[in-house]
Design an enzyme around this catalytic site. Structure first.
Site, PDB file in Angstrom:
ATOM      1  N   GLU A 190       1.006  -1.380  -0.373  1.00 18.80           N
ATOM      2  CA  GLU A 190      -0.130   0.016   0.076  1.00 18.80           C
ATOM      3  C   GLU A 190       0.455   1.419   0.007  1.00 18.80           C
ATOM      4  O   GLU A 190       0.257   2.134  -0.559  1.00 18.80           O
ATOM      5  CB  GLU A 190      -1.410   0.434   0.937  1.00 18.80           C
ATOM      6  CG  GLU A 190      -2.020  -1.333   1.381  1.00 18.80           C
ATOM      7  CD  GLU A 190      -2.551  -0.580   0.257  1.00 18.80           C
ATOM      8  OE1 GLU A 190      -3.350   0.155  -0.360  1.00 18.80           O
ATOM      9  OE2 GLU A 190      -2.818  -1.608  -0.500  1.00 18.80           O
ATOM     10  N   TRP A 208       1.639   1.405  -3.544  1.00 24.40           N
ATOM     11  CA  TRP A 208       0.699   2.099  -4.477  1.00 24.40           C
ATOM     12  C   TRP A 208       0.339   3.788  -4.130  1.00 24.40           C
ATOM     13  O   TRP A 208       0.554   5.009  -4.653  1.00 24.40           O
ATOM     14  CB  TRP A 208      -0.852   1.752  -4.097  1.00 24.40           C
ATOM     15  CG  TRP A 208      -0.909   0.532  -4.243  1.00 24.40           C
ATOM     16  CD1 TRP A 208      -1.520  -0.910  -3.960  1.00 24.40           C
ATOM     17  CD2 TRP A 208      -1.442   0.630  -5.778  1.00 24.40           C
ATOM     18  NE1 TRP A 208      -1.305  -2.245  -4.675  1.00 24.40           N
ATOM     19  CE2 TRP A 208      -1.863  -1.145  -6.116  1.00 24.40           C
ATOM     20  CE3 TRP A 208      -1.695   0.527  -6.930  1.00 24.40           C
ATOM     21  CZ2 TRP A 208      -2.680  -1.386  -7.252  1.00 24.40           C
ATOM     22  CZ3 TRP A 208      -2.699   1.134  -8.065  1.00 24.40           C
ATOM     23  CH2 TRP A 208      -2.554   0.281  -8.035  1.00 24.40           C
ATOM     24  N   TRP A 252     -20.449  10.446 -21.003  1.00 24.52           N
ATOM     25  CA  TRP A 252     -20.503  10.529 -19.765  1.00 24.52           C
ATOM     26  C   TRP A 252     -22.468  11.202 -19.260  1.00 24.52           C
ATOM     27  O   TRP A 252     -23.088  11.995 -19.762  1.00 24.52           O
ATOM     28  CB  TRP A 252     -19.913  11.200 -18.460  1.00 24.52           C
ATOM     29  CG  TRP A 252     -18.594  10.840 -18.341  1.00 24.52           C
ATOM     30  CD1 TRP A 252     -17.376  11.195 -18.780  1.00 24.52           C
ATOM     31  CD2 TRP A 252     -17.914   9.745 -17.547  1.00 24.52           C
ATOM     32  NE1 TRP A 252     -16.347  10.517 -18.311  1.00 24.52           N
ATOM     33  CE2 TRP A 252     -16.308   9.771 -17.943  1.00 24.52           C
ATOM     34  CE3 TRP A 252     -18.398   8.262 -17.345  1.00 24.52           C
ATOM     35  CZ2 TRP A 252     -15.650   7.738 -17.122  1.00 24.52           C
ATOM     36  CZ3 TRP A 252     -18.089   7.375 -16.796  1.00 24.52           C
ATOM     37  CH2 TRP A 252     -16.593   7.322 -16.534  1.00 24.52           C
ATOM     38  N   ASN A 288     -11.100   2.472   2.740  1.00 24.49           N
ATOM     39  CA  ASN A 288     -10.321   1.948   1.538  1.00 24.49           C
ATOM     40  C   ASN A 288     -11.782   1.408   0.544  1.00 24.49           C
ATOM     41  O   ASN A 288     -11.972   1.461  -1.018  1.00 24.49           O
ATOM     42  CB  ASN A 288      -8.966   1.450   1.323  1.00 24.49           C
ATOM     43  CG  ASN A 288      -8.792   1.982   0.084  1.00 24.49           C
ATOM     44  OD1 ASN A 288      -8.330   3.497  -0.755  1.00 24.49           O
ATOM     45  ND2 ASN A 288      -8.156   0.463  -0.873  1.00 24.49           N
ATOM     46  N   TRP A 301     -15.946  10.670 -13.563  1.00 27.88           N
ATOM     47  CA  TRP A 301     -14.945  10.603 -12.661  1.00 27.88           C
ATOM     48  C   TRP A 301     -14.579  11.250 -11.967  1.00 27.88           C
ATOM     49  O   TRP A 301     -14.609  11.839 -10.463  1.00 27.88           O
ATOM     50  CB  TRP A 301     -14.002   9.137 -12.814  1.00 27.88           C
ATOM     51  CG  TRP A 301     -13.105  10.308 -13.633  1.00 27.88           C
ATOM     52  CD1 TRP A 301     -12.986   9.357 -14.920  1.00 27.88           C
ATOM     53  CD2 TRP A 301     -11.635  11.477 -13.820  1.00 27.88           C
ATOM     54  NE1 TRP A 301     -11.818  10.596 -15.892  1.00 27.88           N
ATOM     55  CE2 TRP A 301     -11.221  11.282 -15.257  1.00 27.88           C
ATOM     56  CE3 TRP A 301     -11.816  11.647 -12.740  1.00 27.88           C
ATOM     57  CZ2 TRP A 301     -10.182  12.018 -15.074  1.00 27.88           C
ATOM     58  CZ3 TRP A 301     -10.330  11.924 -12.874  1.00 27.88           C
ATOM     59  CH2 TRP A 301     -10.049  12.544 -13.618  1.00 27.88           C
ATOM     60  N   TRP A 323      -9.822   7.240  -8.214  1.00 27.88           N
ATOM     61  CA  TRP A 323     -10.987   7.342  -9.233  1.00 27.88           C
ATOM     62  C   TRP A 323     -10.618   6.928 -10.882  1.00 27.88           C
ATOM     63  O   TRP A 323     -11.218   5.965 -11.404  1.00 27.88           O
ATOM     64  CB  TRP A 323     -11.027   8.769  -8.854  1.00 27.88           C
ATOM     65  CG  TRP A 323     -11.916   8.702  -7.727  1.00 27.88           C
ATOM     66  CD1 TRP A 323     -11.889   9.712  -6.384  1.00 27.88           C
ATOM     67  CD2 TRP A 323     -13.264   8.840  -7.497  1.00 27.88           C
ATOM     68  NE1 TRP A 323     -13.042   9.804  -5.867  1.00 27.88           N
ATOM     69  CE2 TRP A 323     -13.920   9.513  -6.681  1.00 27.88           C
ATOM     70  CE3 TRP A 323     -14.492   8.115  -8.714  1.00 27.88           C
ATOM     71  CZ2 TRP A 323     -15.187   8.943  -6.340  1.00 27.88           C
ATOM     72  CZ3 TRP A 323     -16.287   8.039  -8.431  1.00 27.88           C
ATOM     73  CH2 TRP A 323     -16.136   8.220  -7.390  1.00 27.88           C
TER      74      TRP A 323
END
Length: 480
Positions: free
Chosen positions: A278, A281, A310, A345, A363, A386
């Site tokens: 993590e 990341w 969208w 998360n 998004w 996102w």
């Protein structure tokens, strides 16, 4: 006289720029209040409040070393060069020291400040601090930035094995300077002070960050892989706000995790290994900011996905934002965000996929809303998450992978404990019905709880059709 310009590095310990600056002679610190910039970047009121509270703690800690903390105001970053140049002239400053930040606007700000200071004869020094590796130093064999996390992680592991980033020494006390620290404001115009209950969830200061890190390493890290996906369990470290503000460093986190795992990165305690992943990341998404600056400009990482049709659906967007979608796991997660400034998360992925796939809403709407409410809001991590969820980003979920809110709810909150905590009107439902009250409540559903705003099956088909109709990546690459 030397100066450290503090930003998202609000700590005394393991602070690279602070340690380097303190070696050069008498030192002062400065922090810029930039309210218009914070508004433009959608920084949450609870996050600004968290910064101010951490500044108060840091001012006291620096005070014990006789390092005054000065506060200056520059409405936007455009005024930073002039404000800092004036301060340097007032104090006869020889050098200014910063820890690097990575958004495109942050880089331009620092370049402009460097040029203004150097024109005044003040040297400007930058340090790697919030990352393990300098962006541009972890590249593919063809010399480009990685786009896939698993490949990036592999190179990081091999580097960390041979050269673990060391913790930086804490500065020693210096002789008193002829001026004192400035008072830290309790609030900033344009940002409401959050509730006492929210503030109580996030005490300020390095001592609290260290306590959380040590408690997590001692008691929970071993269960992290198994429990991190269950929002009703205390399975995560609750350190993200402290990392985002720089109250604790990634190096401190890495060393603590390794200590709990006998120095191992890839074997031993699987919880520790998962948590180190993590941290990587977080690193990966910051490298992406530098390597692909379009993501700082509200652009999709995958250019082909700029063509997604969208929906403009303001009522659906408002229902999502206000936790009244009629899907309990979505509404409970959004209520957690609104009341605590934080969201689990796993649920960040679930609500993001629901907005971008089931509601087919851009998004960027979700990214902005999260930034306006998250105490741990961080451009790189928020944008990366996102775009991953909406299949526009790096290493993205294939567009046909669409989480079902119901199956996610049944799997990760099987007893409905999390849902009932945040949606007390559903407390009387059994553990089967709580995930989908509409099906349980007959014709009118459950009193005081809305019916679902979307048919999950039909909306899934709509999303698949929208993504299938995109032009091929190759065609977009040629067009670009």
């Amino acid at each position: 006289m030397h100066l450290i310009w503090l930003r998202t590095d609000l700590r005394l310990h393991d602070n690279t720029a602070l340690a380097a600056a303190s070696q050069r002679g008498p030192l002062a610190a400065v922090y810029l209040i930039t309210p218009e910039q914070w508004l433009a970047h959608d920084d949450a009121a609870c996050k600004v409040d968290f910064w101010l509270r951490n500044l108060q703690c840091l001012s006291q800690a620096l005070g014990t070393l006789n390092i005054p903390l000065l506060i200056r105001t520059a409405p936007t970053w455009d005024q930073a060069p002039a404000v800092l140049s004036t301060l340097c002239q007032e104090l006869s400053v020889e050098s200014v020291h910063i820890n690097e930040e990575y958004g495109i606007h942050e880089s331009r700000r620092d370049q402009a400040v460097a040029q203004a200071l150097e024109a005044c004869g003040v040297t400007f020094h930058r340090y790697l601090d919030q990352l393990f590796f300098q962006p541009g130093s972890v590249l593919t064999k063809t010399g480009t930035y990685f786009q896939v996390f698993s490949q990036f992680r592999k190179v990081c592991y091999s580097r960390l094995h041979s050269a673990l980033p060391r913790l930086v020494a804490t500065p020693k006390a210096q002789q008193k300077l002829p001026f004192a620290s400035d008072p830290i404001p309790h609030s900033v115009p344009g940002f409401e002070t959050p509730s006492d209950s929210l503030r109580a969830l996030w005490p300020a200061g390095e001592d609290e960050a260290r306590r959380r890190l040590d408690t997590f390493a001692d008691q929970q890290i071993g269960y992290y892989k198994d429990e991190r996906d269950y929002p009703a369990k205390p399975g995560t470290s609750q350190l993200s706000a402290y990392l985002a503000a720089g109250v604790v460093s990634p190096r401190q986190c890495l060393h603590t995790a390794l200590q709990s795992n006998s120095g191992e990165f890839e074997t031993g305690n699987v919880g520790a290994v998962t948590w180190i992943n993590e941290l990587l990341w977080r690193e990966f998404y910051k490298h992406i900011l530098v390597g692909y600056p379009r993501v700082s400009r509200h652009r999709a990482f995958r250019p082909a996905t700029e063509a997604v049709a969208w929906r403009h659906a303001p009522e659906d967007l408002a229902a999502w934002q206000e936790a009244r979608t009629g899907l309990p796991i979505i509404d409970a997660a959004m209520r957690q965000l609104l009341e605590t400034g934080w969201m689990h998360n796993r649920l960040r992925m679930v609500v993001a996929m629901f907005l971008t796939k089931n509601l087919l809403i851009d998004w960027r709407e979700g990214e902005r809303f999260f930034m306006r409410h998250l105490i741990d809001g961080d451009l790189a991590a928020n944008n990366g998450g996102w775009q991953w969820s909406s299949s526009t980003g790096t290493d993205s979920a294939p567009y046909f992978r669409i989480f079902s809110p119901l199956s996610q709810s049944e799997k990760f909150d099987s007893e409905g404990v999390f849902i009932k905590r945040w949606l007390p009107q559903l407390a009387a439902l059994n553990k089967k019905d709580v995930h989908n009250p509409e099906a349980a409540g007959g014709l009118f559903g459950v009193a005081d709880y809305p019916r679902s705003i979307v048919d999950l099956k039909k909306s899934r088909e709509r999303a698949l059709a929208a993504f299938r109709s995109l032009p091929s990546r190759q065609a977009v690459a040629e067009h670009e």
